[in-house]
Design an enzyme around this catalytic site. Structure first.
Site, PDB file in Angstrom:
ATOM      1  CB  CYS A   1      55.079  99.272  27.242  1.00 42.54           C
ATOM      2  SG  CYS A   1      56.382  99.087  25.998  1.00 42.54           S
TER       3      CYS A   1
ATOM      4  CG  HIS B   1      53.435  97.060  23.500  1.00 44.91           C
ATOM      5  ND1 HIS B   1      53.437  98.227  24.230  1.00 44.91           N
ATOM      6  CD2 HIS B   1      52.428  96.292  24.019  1.00 44.91           C
ATOM      7  CE1 HIS B   1      52.476  98.172  25.150  1.00 44.91           C
ATOM      8  NE2 HIS B   1      51.860  97.010  25.043  1.00 44.91           N
TER       9      HIS B   1
END
Length: 780
Positions: free
Chosen positions: A48, A303
């Site tokens: 990510c 994330h």
């Protein structure tokens, strides 16, 4: 972190659907782009941070175009990778192809597998998460190394290189000692400061004094003297990258932690107070924010996703639903609230009881507590007329007094450029107010990307994603789009084509209660390949097979012949009979066919006044037109017995057959679910039952029994279904408030005699019933 720069194999575009997909779905093509018109990037497991950085570089138009200017004559070609004398610069080539894919290929997501392979990453590196700031520096270093000897060798230096100077000024003789530093990004402190401007002020304006026991040795005075240390920005890059130092170490606890306090950063700001030179034009100091990489989580994992400003306006921005609700609804005006609710409904109509629930979900307060005292019940508010188009803020408020001026987070950007959240494969529209939410918390800004406001885009680049894309990449994209379109057309045709066996009425006659073919030798069945999404109205146009109108009847082969069923019986259906005849009163009819997991659902209704009904098949819901008609037929062709059941507002499935007794108007805005199991006959009861003293906590089971069964026999069947043993059990009713009520004391009475009715809920309670005792009273 990166492997060899010039070793890579594979060519062509990397598809978003890999060969490791779920079995049976390999042939399904990737879906096209959504209405936002942006392409996301698939997460390979822990990439990510890479996806966020790649999207930021993509939406840096000057970087993208400089990279596109490098042709195959300088970078080489991947087809020559195996030639020992060829030098193929894989990383810039893969970036070029990935950028063109993200810009032009009609696909929702792209893959970075080819790019990470060019880095030399293994599966462990793709699954493990790294720091995005470290990746930014390593990627720039790898690009500079890869572009040595080309016209793009100074690409990174021209766009991101800046200089600062550290100075120490002697307070005795005024001698200035300085040391110059180059930077591609600035790292600023988060701890102890309120925002970016304060952090820059501490770095480049505040002076550190050397005095007392901490004196400075001046090279000119040749002795320890008082001095002042400061830093200034000497050269400003076109793009300023700022990394926020959110991760710190607590020496008292000997552990890392993340700074989650408030840290404000501006959308635009002036760097003139922090620069060594102050005689440049004012536009040279002005910067605007265009990308924010956000980290969600703690210091040991999390994330990344990115908010990006669409500089070239190539995306389609629509205001988020939350913003529409905020701008168009006045919570104190019930008419405005109800108007906003109905404006979001596709049918522009909601039942009164459902309207009350939706209002409570929106305002957090029921109608009875907030509006009833002043306006009465919700059903007495009056007739509301709603426009067919979405309601604007002015029309929703119904007065100019409630119209407020637009704020920084309103729907329309002042420069026409809007913000989007690119979160791996998902792309959504956001506002400036959403950026302000990233000032603090576990989900907060981690890297900031600014560009000089003096850098204007050419008019031909606005709204044109193909601007400056090399012709060979455009040709490659066009070929990829043609392949995708062909795959989608083939998949669409194969997945929606069905074979329908048509039994024509003129070839049958009625005998002994069933249909029989007139001639055994004559072919009375026509097999037609038909698109399941088309209607019988389309089928009716095939005039070469029949004449006149048609009616739909369900049929099953029995020993006596072909037997017709007018209503749903729940038995195993072998095939569908289309019986053609002339409709009464020339009423036009339509037929909709939906197929999911070998389940065929046919709706047969008139096309008069269109409304909507929701049908749930194999866990998927379908909203279909429902009309005012005389009867509704659900025709099924199943491999097992199934029935249609209505779902109430709490999600509980009602007994089978409940909805069939209702009028079409009462079915409006209801949900029907296709469930396994038969429909109870006229002599059977459908019952719910649970085990234990708290029926609302344990799972509720269902059973169909004959109403002639005794209470004891019913108890035995329920124990067998619940896989319970023992004789110390008895049945109790559940009253209207879902509490355990009185027991069924007469175990030898039938369920009908015990007044147990269809849809009742019973509870299995452990323990024997007290024996019946006959009391005799003597008369005195």
């Amino acid at each position: 972190m990166f492997g060899d720069l010039f070793e890579e194999d594979g060519d062509g575009f990397s598809s978003s659907t890999s060969g490791t997909g779920v079995k049976g779905r390999e042939c399904e093509p990737p879906p096209p782009r959504g209405k936002i018109r942006f392409c996301g990037i698939k997460n390979q497991g822990g990439t990510c941070y890479l996806n966020s950085l790649i999207q930021t570089l993509l939406f840096t138009p000057e970087f993208r175009e400089e990279l596109f200017c490098l042709g195959p004559d300088e970078l080489g070609c991947l087809a020559d990778k195996d030639k020992p004398e060829a030098k193929v610069r894989v990383i810039p080539l893969e970036l070029q192809r990935l950028f063109s894919h993200l810009l032009l290929v009609d696909e929702q997501t792209a893959s970075t597998k080819d790019l990470t392979d060019s880095f030399g990453w293994t599966n462990n590196e793709e699954m493990g998460q790294q720091d995005v700031q470290e990746l930014n520096r390593i990627l720039f270093s790898a690009l500079e190394s890869s572009l040595v000897g080309t016209t793009g060798s100074s690409l990174i230096h021209r766009l991101y290189h800046g200089m600062l100077v550290n100075q120490i000024t002697c307070k005795e003789c005024g001698n200035i000692s300085e040391r110059q530093e180059d930077f591609l990004d600035l790292t600023v402190s988060v701890r102890g400061v309120s925002g970016l401007e304060e952090a820059l002020w501490n770095m480049f304006v505040e002076e550190e004094m050397f005095e007392g026991n901490n004196l400075y040795r001046c090279s000119r005075c040749e002795q320890l003297v008082r001095a002042a240390k400061s830093a200034k920005l000497r050269k400003l890059p076109p793009f300023l990258t700022i990394s926020l130092l959110r991760f710190n170490f607590d020496f008292a606890k000997c552990e890392r932690y993340k700074e989650t306090g408030s840290y404000v950063f501006p959308l635009t700001f002036d760097l003139k107070p922090f620069c060594e030179q102050n005689n440049w034009p004012d536009s040279e100091y002005s910067y605007e924010l265009f990308s924010v990489i956000i980290h969600k989580g703690g210091c040991y994992g999390g994330h990344y996703h990115v908010y990006i400003k669409d500089i070239d306006q190539i995306g389609h921005w629509e205001a988020p639903v939350s913003l529409l609700n905020e701008n168009s609804v006045d919570a104190e005006d019930p008419l405005s609230v109800l108007t906003g609710i109905l404006a979001q409904e596709e049918s522009k109509c909601v039942l009164v009881d459902q309207l009350g629930q939706k209002l409570m979900n929106k305002t957090g307060t029921p109608w009875s507590k907030k509006y009833k005292k002043q306006y009465g019940t919700i059903s007495k508010v009056g007739v509301l007329k709603f426009p067919t188009e979405p309601v604007s803020s002015a029309s929703a408020n119904n007065s100019t007094e409630n119209t407020e001026p637009e704020t920084a987070g309103d729907t329309e950007a002042t420069d026409g450029c809007h913000w989007f959240d690119l979160n791996d494969s998902t792309v959504t529209a956001v506002t400036v107010k959403d950026i302000e939410k990233q000032f603090q918390g576990k989900e907060s800004a981690y890297m900031l990307f600014y560009r000089k406001t003096a850098m204007k885009r050419p008019p031909e680049a606005i709204g044109n994603p193909a601007y400056r894309v090399p012709p060979h990449l455009v040709e490659m994209v066009q070929e990829e789009n043609a392949r995708l379109q062909q795959r989608r057309a083939e998949f669409d045709a194969s997945s929606n084509s069905i074979e329908v066996r048509l039994h024509l009425a003129p070839h049958y006659h009625w005998q002994n209660g069933a249909l029989h073919a007139l001639s055994p030798n004559e072919d009375s069945i026509i097999t037609v390949t038909f698109d399941r999404r088309r209607t019988v109205g389309d089928l009716r146009l095939m005039q070469d097979l029949w004449e006149g109108d048609m009616a739909l009847t369900l049929a099953k082969n029995v020993p006596a012949g072909l037997h017709l069923y007018d209503t749903l019986t729940g038995e195993h259906m072998s095939f569908i009979l289309l019986h053609f005849l002339k409709m009464l009163n020339n009423t036009s009819y339509s037929l909709y066919l939906l197929i999911r997991h070998s389940v065929y659902v046919l709706l047969y209704f008139s096309t008069a006044r269109k409304k909507k009904i929701t049908v749930c098949v194999s866990g998927k819901s379908f909203c279909l037109p429902l009309c005012s008609y005389q009867c509704l037929f659900f025709i099924l062709c199943l491999d097992a017995e199934c029935c249609l059941r209505q779902m109430d507002r709490t999600g509980k499935l009602l007994p089978p057959g409940t909805f069939s007794k209702q009028s079409p108007a009462s079915l409006l805005m209801t949900s029907l679910c296709l469930c396994p199991g038969p429909v109870p006959t006229a002599t059977q009861l459908f019952l719910y039952f649970s085990v234990g003293l708290v029926p609302s906590v344990v799972q509720e089971l269902e059973i169909i029994v004959e109403e002639s069964l005794t209470v004891k026999e019913c108890l035995r069947e329920m124990l067998q279904m619940a896989k319970l043993e023992g004789a110390s059990w008895h049945l109790r009713r559940v009253d209207w408030c879902e509490e355990i009520g009185e027991p069924l004391t007469d175990e030898n009475a039938s369920l009908k005699e015990a007044k147990v009715i269809h849809g009742d809920t019973l509870v299995l309670v452990e323990g024997r019933l007290p024996p019946k005792v006959l009391f005799q009273f003597g008369m005195i």
